[in-house]
Design an enzyme around this catalytic site. Structure first.
Site, mmCIF file in Angstrom:
data_model
loop_
_atom_site.group_PDB
_atom_site.id
_atom_site.type_symbol
_atom_site.label_atom_id
_atom_site.label_comp_id
_atom_site.label_asym_id
_atom_site.label_seq_id
_atom_site.Cartn_x
_atom_site.Cartn_y
_atom_site.Cartn_z
ATOM 1 N N HIS A 241 98.652 63.822 102.773
ATOM 2 C CA HIS A 241 98.694 64.884 101.647
ATOM 3 C C HIS A 241 100.135 65.395 102.012
ATOM 4 O O HIS A 241 100.646 65.665 102.828
ATOM 5 C CB HIS A 241 97.562 65.806 102.027
ATOM 6 N N HIS A 349 95.452 62.558 105.573
ATOM 7 C CA HIS A 349 94.418 63.102 104.698
ATOM 8 C C HIS A 349 93.126 62.382 104.035
ATOM 9 O O HIS A 349 92.099 62.897 104.148
ATOM 10 C CB HIS A 349 95.282 63.662 103.533
HETATM 11 P P1 FAD Z 1 82.063 64.406 104.912
HETATM 12 O O1 FAD Z 1 81.944 65.254 103.807
HETATM 13 O O2 FAD Z 1 83.283 64.195 105.592
HETATM 14 O O3 FAD Z 1 80.849 64.179 105.666
HETATM 15 C C1 FAD Z 1 80.806 63.237 106.950
HETATM 16 C C2 FAD Z 1 79.451 63.507 107.627
HETATM 17 O O4 FAD Z 1 79.209 62.189 108.428
HETATM 18 C C3 FAD Z 1 79.416 64.732 108.459
HETATM 19 O O5 FAD Z 1 78.263 65.132 108.342
HETATM 20 C C4 FAD Z 1 79.688 64.089 109.800
HETATM 21 O O6 FAD Z 1 79.301 64.890 110.995
HETATM 22 C C5 FAD Z 1 78.839 62.952 109.801
HETATM 23 N N1 FAD Z 1 78.912 61.842 110.720
HETATM 24 C C6 FAD Z 1 80.260 61.115 110.944
HETATM 25 N N2 FAD Z 1 80.040 60.261 111.910
HETATM 26 C C7 FAD Z 1 78.904 60.430 112.474
HETATM 27 C C8 FAD Z 1 77.804 59.666 113.584
HETATM 28 N N3 FAD Z 1 78.412 58.876 114.278
HETATM 29 N N4 FAD Z 1 76.709 60.271 113.545
HETATM 30 C C9 FAD Z 1 76.220 61.222 112.831
HETATM 31 N N5 FAD Z 1 76.933 61.806 111.833
HETATM 32 C C10 FAD Z 1 78.165 61.348 111.620
HETATM 33 N N6 FAD Z 1 88.453 65.507 97.563
HETATM 34 C C11 FAD Z 1 88.432 65.804 96.204
HETATM 35 O O7 FAD Z 1 87.806 65.060 95.627
HETATM 36 N N7 FAD Z 1 88.895 66.854 95.963
HETATM 37 C C12 FAD Z 1 89.387 67.868 96.589
HETATM 38 O O8 FAD Z 1 89.793 68.958 96.482
HETATM 39 C C13 FAD Z 1 89.642 67.546 98.080
HETATM 40 N N8 FAD Z 1 90.252 68.366 98.903
HETATM 41 C C14 FAD Z 1 90.092 68.163 100.270
HETATM 42 C C15 FAD Z 1 90.684 69.236 101.264
HETATM 43 C C16 FAD Z 1 90.727 68.719 102.677
HETATM 44 C C17 FAD Z 1 91.209 69.406 103.492
HETATM 45 C C18 FAD Z 1 89.854 67.323 102.949
HETATM 46 C C19 FAD Z 1 90.005 67.051 104.538
HETATM 47 C C20 FAD Z 1 89.515 66.544 102.079
HETATM 48 C C21 FAD Z 1 89.630 66.886 100.685
HETATM 49 N N9 FAD Z 1 89.362 65.960 99.738
HETATM 50 C C22 FAD Z 1 89.136 66.230 98.444
HETATM 51 C C23 FAD Z 1 88.530 64.762 100.307
HETATM 52 C C24 FAD Z 1 86.909 64.955 100.416
HETATM 53 O O9 FAD Z 1 86.760 66.231 100.590
HETATM 54 C C25 FAD Z 1 86.233 63.898 101.152
HETATM 55 O O10 FAD Z 1 86.672 62.497 100.766
HETATM 56 C C26 FAD Z 1 84.675 63.967 100.749
HETATM 57 O O11 FAD Z 1 84.497 65.295 101.127
HETATM 58 C C27 FAD Z 1 84.120 62.939 101.664
HETATM 59 O O12 FAD Z 1 82.670 63.223 101.915
HETATM 60 P P2 FAD Z 1 81.665 62.274 102.645
HETATM 61 O O13 FAD Z 1 80.282 62.912 102.300
HETATM 62 O O14 FAD Z 1 82.104 60.927 102.430
HETATM 63 O O15 FAD Z 1 82.092 62.814 104.139
HETATM 64 C C1 SIN Z 2 93.970 69.275 97.367
HETATM 65 O O1 SIN Z 2 93.221 70.298 96.948
HETATM 66 O O2 SIN Z 2 95.138 68.924 97.196
HETATM 67 C C2 SIN Z 2 93.114 68.124 98.043
HETATM 68 C C3 SIN Z 2 92.691 67.423 96.614
HETATM 69 C C4 SIN Z 2 92.121 66.162 97.115
HETATM 70 O O3 SIN Z 2 92.571 65.657 98.213
HETATM 71 O O4 SIN Z 2 91.525 65.588 96.227
#
Ligand code: FAD
Ligand code: SIN
Length: 520
Positions: A241, A349
């Protein structure tokens, strides 16, 4: 302890929670997370979810922008189906209780981010992820059929390998029977037998020493699938990012949302040179890879540790209304973004690659699904368009839920699975063996496998990581399991995959940039 469940879900971010809500009427559901339920990347998401709602916008435009960002490597069918289903999934999210900002007219207040040709980012101030996590967790906790276990760490998925059958990358029918999970109450490894297992384990930002990702993002799901001989791809495409807050002692790095540039903020050097004009005609709203490389190049030329984001072109009203969290955070470290320049750097990121899945979220391993950041659907190609990942998770969790529900009645538990055997294992009493190796892995990846790579740097990273791999496997094979050791092992697997796939990529595209691939 042995437990039986129809749907085992690993991860409590948007992918795991939305899947849980969908399958809960079809069978028994157990959702586990290694931390507190809301310690997820989802909870940190700021900008929002990309979705077409403006009369001047269209699905075709969103598709076009996604394909351009993906630089030729998106699967167009996946792009079309994801965006085609986006409005239905957003409506559902709203029906689960998530609230998004509206204008006085009552219409949604859509933001704009890099690579998007229109205003199409649905948001809740600058805390969109927290709002989504709140709504989904509430719905999950209130659902009588869902069991939620916090602090349970999945060590490995269970396959024929654990029944003593040899499994290689060529084995055609690898099957998943559930997972071995470290129980925080007993410190023993439980066997959770599941008819279907969903990996929703998120990203791997912690393989680098500076990341926006929370500490849980250690690539566990991808590493588990890789060890189980399942298919993983595109790991070389790590999205940096452009604007992490430059505050070296802080982990995770606080994100300055791209929406801030969407609202008019400009990038300049410490000396006040607004440099984006020299890199791309889309200026600050060029896709992320372009902006991150431009900043990296400026920092290398000037030798500075950061550049500045000038937020002064944004009105105070807009800052207070749309970016209250960012404003308050910066103020807490002495920077008033309505007046002062904000120091920023590019930071790890998002992982565009991951566990290969088909249109229904099925992995190459039978009865194992993956959704969210740990998966590779083909939507992002070589570079993810901002705010497409929350959307991708919703769409693929929905599809996987439909697929798994339809198949459930034809699947039986595999009762032959043995309990975990840790006979002869000893307690590792020297944490330094783990913490120092972790620092070394993060330094290797940050210094040699960052935004700009070269063949020599990759070779160095490969050799050095190899040494840490051997030491860690030796330690792992004789130690009673601990979360920190298992995470280190997973991060080493992730580093290996990123380096290996980087070495295999012979042309630059999207996020992948190797100095030796530049055509002379
Ligand atoms: P996560 O939400 O990361 O959840 C992962 C889960 O798996 C957690 O509960 C963790 O504890 C669990 N886990 C992992 N390994 C294990 C294990 N071995 N055993 C048990 N549990 C485990 N995307 C957008 O589209 N828009 C945005 O505005 C945006 N902003 C972002 C800002 C930030 C600061 C960040 C970091 C990311 C952003 N992203 C954004 C990307 C997006 O947030 C993520 O890609 C998305 O939320 C991932 O969701 P997920 O459910 O795949 O994983
Ligand atoms: C951001 O708010 O810039 C993050 C958006 C994203 O990672 O998709």
């Amino acid at each position: 302890m042995k437990k039986h469940v129809d749907f085992l879900i690993i991860g409590t971010g948007i992918a795991g929670l939305s899947y849980a809500l969908k399958v809960a009427s079809k069978g028994t559901v157990c959702i586990i997370t290694k931390a507190k339920a809301d310690e997820t990347s989802t909870n940190y998401a700021q900008g929002g979810i990309a979705t077409v709602m403006d009369a001047l916008d269209s699905h075709e435009e969103h598709i076009k922008d996604t394909l351009i960002a993906g630089d030729g490597l998106c699967d167009e069918e996946v792009v079309r189906l994801t965006i085609g289903e986006s409005n239905a999934r957003i409506d559902e999210l709203i029906s689960w209780g998530a609230e998004f900002d509206r204008k006085q007219s009552g219409e949604f207040d859509l933001g704009r981010e890099g690579g998007h040709s229109a205003h199409r980012i649905l948001h809740h101030k600058d805390q969109t992820g927290a709002e989504i996590e709140r709504a989904l967790l509430k719905a999950v906790k209130e659902h009588p059929a869902i069991e939620l276990l916090e602090g349970y760490f999945a060590i490995d998925i269970i396959t024929q390998h654990h029944l003593g059958v040899e499994v290689t990358r060529r084995t055609p029918d690898i099957e998943c029977f559930g997972a071995y999970v470290l129980n925080p109450k007993t410190n023993k490894i439980d066997t959770i037998l599941a008819k279907t297992t969903m990996l929703a384990t998120g990203g791997n930002g912690n393989v680098y020493n500076t990341t926006t990702n929370p500490v849980v993002a250690t690539g566990d799901g991808v590493a588990m699938v890789y060890r189980a001989k399942g298919k993983v791809k595109n790991m070389e495409f790590i999205q940096f990012h452009p604007t992490g807050l430059y505050n070296p002692s802080e982990k995770p790095c606080f994100l300055i949302s791209e929406a801030v540039r969407g609202a008019g903020a400009r990038l300049c050097s410490i000396r006040g040179d607004y440099f984006m004009e020299r890199y791309d005609k889309r200026l600050e709203l060029a896709p992320r890879d372009v902006v991150a490389r431009a900043i990296d190049s400026e920092m290398k030329i000037t030798g500075d540790d950061h550049v500045f984001l000038d937020c002064r072109p944004i009105s105070k009203t807009e800052i207070f209304h749309h970016f209250p969290t960012i404003y308050a955070k910066c103020l807490s470290i002495g920077i008033d973004i309505t007046k002062d320049m904000l120091p920023v750097v590019p930071v790890a990121h998002y992982s565009c690659g991951g566990i290969v899945v088909d249109h229904d979220g099925c992995t190459s391993i039978k009865n194992l699904y993956a959704s969210g950041e740990c998966s590779c659907t083909g939507l992002h190609g070589a570079n993810r368009l901002a705010s497409n990942s929350l959307l991708e998770a919703l769409v693929f969790s929905h599809r996987a839920a439909q697929h798994a529900s339809a198949k459930l009645s034809g699947i039986s538990f595999c009762e032959e699975v043995p309990d975990w055997n840790d006979e002869g294992m000893v307690l590792n009493e020297e944490m330094i063996l783990i913490t120092q190796s972790l620092k070394e892995v993060q330094a290797i990846m940050s210094n040699y496998v960052g935004i700009v790579r070269s063949n020599l740097r990759l070779k160095r990273a490969w050799d050095r990581l190899g040494i840490i791999y051997k030491e860690t496997e030796e330690l792992y094979n004789k130690s009673v399991h601990s979360v920190k050791l298992a995470e280190l092992r997973n991060l080493i697997n992730i580093g290996y995959l990123i380096i290996k796939m980087s070495m295999e990529r012979k042309e630059n595209c999207g996020l992948y940039y190797n100095l030796d691939n530049i055509k002379k």
